[in-house]
Design an enzyme around this catalytic site. Structure first.
Site, PDB file in Angstrom:
ATOM      1  N   SER A  65       0.808  -1.215   0.000  1.00 16.61           N
ATOM      2  CA  SER A  65       0.000   0.000   0.000  1.00 16.61           C
ATOM      3  C   SER A  65       0.843   1.267   0.000  1.00 16.61           C
ATOM      4  O   SER A  65       1.573   1.535  -0.938  1.00 16.61           O
ATOM      5  CB  SER A  65      -0.962  -0.034   1.191  1.00 16.61           C
ATOM      6  N   ASP A 101      -0.979   1.522  -4.115  1.00 24.85           N
ATOM      7  CA  ASP A 101      -1.867   0.505  -4.692  1.00 24.85           C
ATOM      8  C   ASP A 101      -3.203   1.081  -5.129  1.00 24.85           C
ATOM      9  O   ASP A 101      -4.119   0.345  -5.494  1.00 24.85           O
ATOM     10  CB  ASP A 101      -2.068  -0.669  -3.726  1.00 24.85           C
ATOM     11  N   ASP A 124      -5.741   2.654  -3.654  1.00 24.80           N
ATOM     12  CA  ASP A 124      -7.014   2.637  -2.924  1.00 24.80           C
ATOM     13  C   ASP A 124      -7.202   3.841  -2.002  1.00 24.80           C
ATOM     14  O   ASP A 124      -8.260   4.005  -1.395  1.00 24.80           O
ATOM     15  CB  ASP A 124      -7.192   1.328  -2.148  1.00 24.80           C
ATOM     16  N   ASP A 130      -2.309   6.526  -3.667  1.00 30.55           N
ATOM     17  CA  ASP A 130      -1.158   5.881  -3.028  1.00 30.55           C
ATOM     18  C   ASP A 130      -0.681   4.729  -3.902  1.00 30.55           C
ATOM     19  O   ASP A 130      -1.171   4.532  -5.023  1.00 30.55           O
ATOM     20  CB  ASP A 130      -1.488   5.423  -1.609  1.00 30.55           C
TER      21      ASP A 130
END
Length: 452
Positions: free
Chosen positions: A108, A249, A251, A247
């Site tokens: 993430s 990833d 999400d 960010d």
């Protein structure tokens, strides 16, 4: 049952250290495959369960992808590989292709030295605790390869990015477009680098894309939703109407207005909520977390909309949303869930919901937020070797009690161990900035005594 490997958002850690090692991830893939293969999927005779693997742009993703692929194949599960894709894209593609599960290789918002693995169900939601516990129960068993005729096959998924781009666009009203807007999009050198810009451009915006040159090592580095100063400067430099930061990833989302003012997840949730109420599409209430700014809670309640707080973590927000049969929730960090649009948090889709409000109202972000001013807020992260048990220490609880008495009803204190990093997070907010700063520093100083 306490989970050994799974945390608040899958399994995460430093690459090369347990559990993010090739052998452990191989065992994880095999264990997950065995659990999936044991379920009754009503498959045709001879048909195997199918799993989609996506990843972000970390250099370690290649290694972990190969390990997962081998473990799943050895267990008799077929595998599709999408390459770099946002987490939420994997959640969508699982449902679109009627697959049995999905896996995302990502840490993430962390830097490239870390990586992780998170699982999605056939419904495009995070795996429930009981399934994670089933995987952990067999993860230490020897990897016993299925007979050759029963091994899973592996193939690349064609046009994964194109499918997801069209899905994102479908969540924006057909009668509206983004013509006349110049938007800077910061992709954090992450999974959305080849997707986000296309979504906004195809909806009509003049798009300037930054953070779209991943090299395996620069994900989230001084860019994206965790380092928004890069976006703020770019918006001013390009004289843009607004900026969108994702960010690694994809999400999380933060947004910036034409003056370079930053709007976090709390504020964006308020904008989406108020717009839905004004247009008659607001159903139920809103779920925030223990970190949600008190001003947002008060602002939502002033609209006569119920508000509840969950524990920190988007999976906890999701659990409470489903329990209450509500649609809107999220975190100040930029995780925003719109369950009428997607089954999980999605930075691009959340940004589109804010843009919908902007297009309908024809005003700026600042004007949409003018009736709510965030309370002063201070967050201090204290590095620790082992977070467990520190927060409950008597001396720490005593200084927290003093702070809460002083702040009274005009503020609050939150101490918690991070679920993804070796940190104790000290958060203080209230109407008095002076008191907020004072107590945050006092509490952090006491926590620091117990870090070794």
């Amino acid at each position: 049952m306490t989970k050994k490997f799974f945390g608040t958002d899958g399994i995460r850690g430093r690459v090369g250290e347990e559990p993010i090692t090739p052998d452990r991830i191989l065992s994880l893939g095999f264990a997950a495959g065995k659990v999936l293969a044991a379920k009754d999927w009503h498959l045709m005779e001879g048909e195997r369960p199918k799993v989609l693997i996506g990843k972000d742009t970390r250099v370690s993703g290649y290694m972990l992808e190969s390990a997962l692929e081998a473990g799943l194949s050895a267990s008799g599960v077929d595998v599709f590989l999408s390459g770099p894709m946002p987490t939420s894209a994997i959640a969508y593609l699982i449902r679109a292709l009627r697959l049995q599960a999905g896996i995302v290789i990502s840490a993430s918002h962390n830097l490239f030295e870390d990586n992780g693995v998170k699982f999605f169900s056939a419904e495009g939601t995070k795996l429930p605790d009981e399934i994670e516990q089933q995987i952990e129960a067999v993860i230490d068993l020897p990897v016993k390869t299925m007979p050759s005729a029963q091994l899973g096959k592996v193939q690349r998924l064609k046009d994964a990015s194109g499918r997801y781009i069209e899905f994102c666009k479908s969540t924006f009203p057909y009668h509206l477009d983004l013509r006349g807007l110049r938007i800077v999009v910061d992709c954090a050198n992450g999974a959305a680098y080849h997707i986000a810009g296309h979504v906004f451009h195809e909806l009509g915006a003049d798009v300037v894309t930054i953070g779209d040159q991943p090299n395996g090592l620069n994900i989230n580095y001084e860019c994206g939703a965790t380092h928004c100063s890069t976006l703020q400067n770019a918006v001013k430099m390009h004289q843009a109407n607004l900026g969108i930061a994702l960010d690694g990833d994809g999400d999380r989302v933060m947004m910036v207005d034409e003056k370079g003012v930053l709007y976090d997840g709390d504020q964006l949730i308020y904008i989406i909520t108020k717009h839905r109420q004004q247009t008659g599409f607001m159903k139920g209430g809103v779920v925030g977390t223990l970190m949600t700014n008190m001003a947002i809670e008060n602002g939502i309640k002033s609209l006569n909309i119920p508000f509840l707080r969950s524990k920190v973590g988007d999976r906890h927000v999701m659990e409470l949303l489903r329990k209450e049969s509500w649609y809107i929730g999220g975190e100040s960090s930029g995780h925003i869930i719109c369950l009428d649009k997607h089954t999980t948090g999605d930075g691009i889709i959340s940004a589109l919901q804010v843009l919908h409000a902007l297009c309908d109202s024809e005003v700026s972000l600042a004007e949409l937020m003018q009736d709510v001013s965030l309370y002063p807020h201070r967050l201090i992260n204290v590095k620790v070797l082992q977070p467990s048990g520190i927060v409950e220490h008597k001396e720490i609880q005593e200084v927290v009690k003093e702070a809460q008495i002083d702040l009274n009803a005009q503020g609050r204190v939150l101490l918690r161990a991070s679920g993804t990093e070796p940190l104790i997070r000290v958060m203080v907010e209230g109407e008095s900035e002076q008191k907020v700063d004072y107590w945050a520093e006092q509490i952090a100083e006491v926590v620091q005594k117990f870090t070794n």
